[in-house]
Design a protein around this motif. Structure first.
Motif, short mmCIF file in Angstrom:
data_model
loop_
_atom_site.label_atom_id
_atom_site.label_comp_id
_atom_site.label_asym_id
_atom_site.label_seq_id
_atom_site.Cartn_x
_atom_site.Cartn_y
_atom_site.Cartn_z
N LYS A 216 6.74 5.88 4.98
CA LYS A 216 7.97 5.12 5.21
C LYS A 216 9.02 5.95 5.93
O LYS A 216 9.16 7.15 5.69
N SER A 221 8.09 0.75 6.13
CA SER A 221 6.73 1.23 6.41
C SER A 221 6.54 1.58 7.88
O SER A 221 6.95 0.84 8.77
N VAL A 222 5.89 2.73 8.10
CA VAL A 222 5.52 3.14 9.46
C VAL A 222 4.02 3.45 9.51
O VAL A 222 3.58 4.33 10.26
N MET A 223 3.25 2.73 8.70
CA MET A 223 1.80 2.90 8.72
C MET A 223 1.25 2.66 10.12
O MET A 223 0.28 3.30 10.54
N ASN A 224 1.88 1.74 10.87
CA ASN A 224 1.40 1.42 12.21
C ASN A 224 1.74 2.49 13.24
O ASN A 224 1.28 2.44 14.38
N LYS A 225 2.54 3.48 12.86
CA LYS A 225 2.89 4.58 13.75
C LYS A 225 1.91 5.75 13.62
O LYS A 225 1.98 6.71 14.38
N ARG A 226 1.03 5.67 12.66
CA ARG A 226 0.03 6.72 12.47
C ARG A 226 -1.09 6.53 13.47
O ARG A 226 -1.62 5.43 13.62
N THR A 227 -1.50 7.59 14.15
CA THR A 227 -2.51 7.46 15.20
C THR A 227 -3.92 7.40 14.63
O THR A 227 -4.16 7.75 13.47
N ALA A 228 -4.85 7.01 15.48
CA ALA A 228 -6.26 6.89 15.06
C ALA A 228 -6.89 8.24 14.74
O ALA A 228 -7.92 8.30 14.05
N ASP A 232 -7.08 9.72 6.56
CA ASP A 232 -6.53 8.75 5.61
C ASP A 232 -5.58 9.43 4.63
O ASP A 232 -4.56 8.88 4.25
#
Length: 263
Positions: A216, A221-228, A232
């Motif tokens: 966060k 939430s910034v889960m979508n900012k974490r790269t591939a 985990d």
């Protein structure tokens, strides 16, 4: 009879509900485990990947030393209300906690059996390990110039425990930060891009009571900012010194923490 043990749920003591309650035993059951396997390439046998711990149960045995039927049932009702989901702590596991649900709740079977002992079973599913109440902590300030205008610094941490545990962090930026990376010396990493942090903003890596990861920025939430390329989780091994590297666009300060887990 004098209470031999003490048991708490979220810091509320079973022994404090009524003076007639006597805790006679605390028993830890054998953890439930299941093997995770994969087929062998040549078609016969299985390759063991790991033993997965599924749950851990604790049985609390106690007695209500009260002859009056009405009062005894009232005390038992209060015990049942006490036995809720939460952090279990016991006198024989000082400094440790276990997040549990109560699966077996006591009842008064007969007024004639006033001296009989009762049992409650508490089970941990999501995080089936005892963990430290007080986490290990360390801090670092990433201010050394690194690469294309970025900043990087490292800090060492040593966690006391029996099994690996997830790292948590509170990171505050001193200026505009889009790129931020936390890396362990074994290669585990978590990378954020397009964060949009400004001076004073705070990024947190945390877990709820059930061990679910949350990332966060100022509470969002910034889960979508974490790269591939990110892992985990960042798992800290027990009883080993680990180097944590913090790298970001702007100068950042970070407080890292981890709770030791015990079998």
């Amino acid at each position: 009879m004098i209470t031999r043990y003490s048991v708490w749920i979220d810091n509320k003591g079973l022994q404090d509900i009524d003076p007639s309650i006597c805790i006679t035993d605390i028993m830890e059951m054998e953890p439930k485990q299941q093997p995770l396997t994969a087929a062998q390439a040549w078609g016969h046998g299985l390759r063991l990947l790991k033993m997965q711990r599924q749950s851990l149960s604790v049985v609390v045995r106690f007695a209500i030393r009260e002859r009056d039927t009405v009062r005894r049932r009232d005390i038992c009702t209060r015990v049942r209300a006490w036995a809720q989901e939460g952090y279990l702590t016991t006198s024989d596991r000082p400094g440790q906690r276990l997040y549990v649900v109560c699966e077996k709740i006591p009842t008064v079977e007969s007024a004639q059996k006033w001296a009989n002992e009762m049992e409650m079973t508490f089970t941990a599913y999501d995080v089936p390990w005892w963990e430290s109440i007080t986490p290990n902590k360390c801090a670092v300030k990433a201010e050394t110039p690194f690469g294309d205008g970025q900043h990087r610094d490292t800090v060492s941490m040593r966690m006391i425990g029996d099994v690996e545990s997830p790292l948590e962090a509170v990171i505050t930026a001193a200026g505009k930060t889009d790129y931020l990376r936390v890396t362990l010396d074994d290669g585990q990493t978590i990378i954020f891009e397009n964060l949009g942090m400004r001076g004073g903003d705070t990024l947190t890596i945390s877990h709820d009571n059930k061990g679910i990861l949350a990332l966060k920025l100022n509470g969002t939430s910034v889960m979508n900012k974490r790269t591939a390329k990110s892992y985990d989780e960042l798992m800290i091994p027990p009883n080993k010194s680990v180097t944590i590297a913090l790298r970001a666009d702007a100068v950042c300060t970070a407080s890292f923490s981890v709770r030791g887990r015990y079998v």
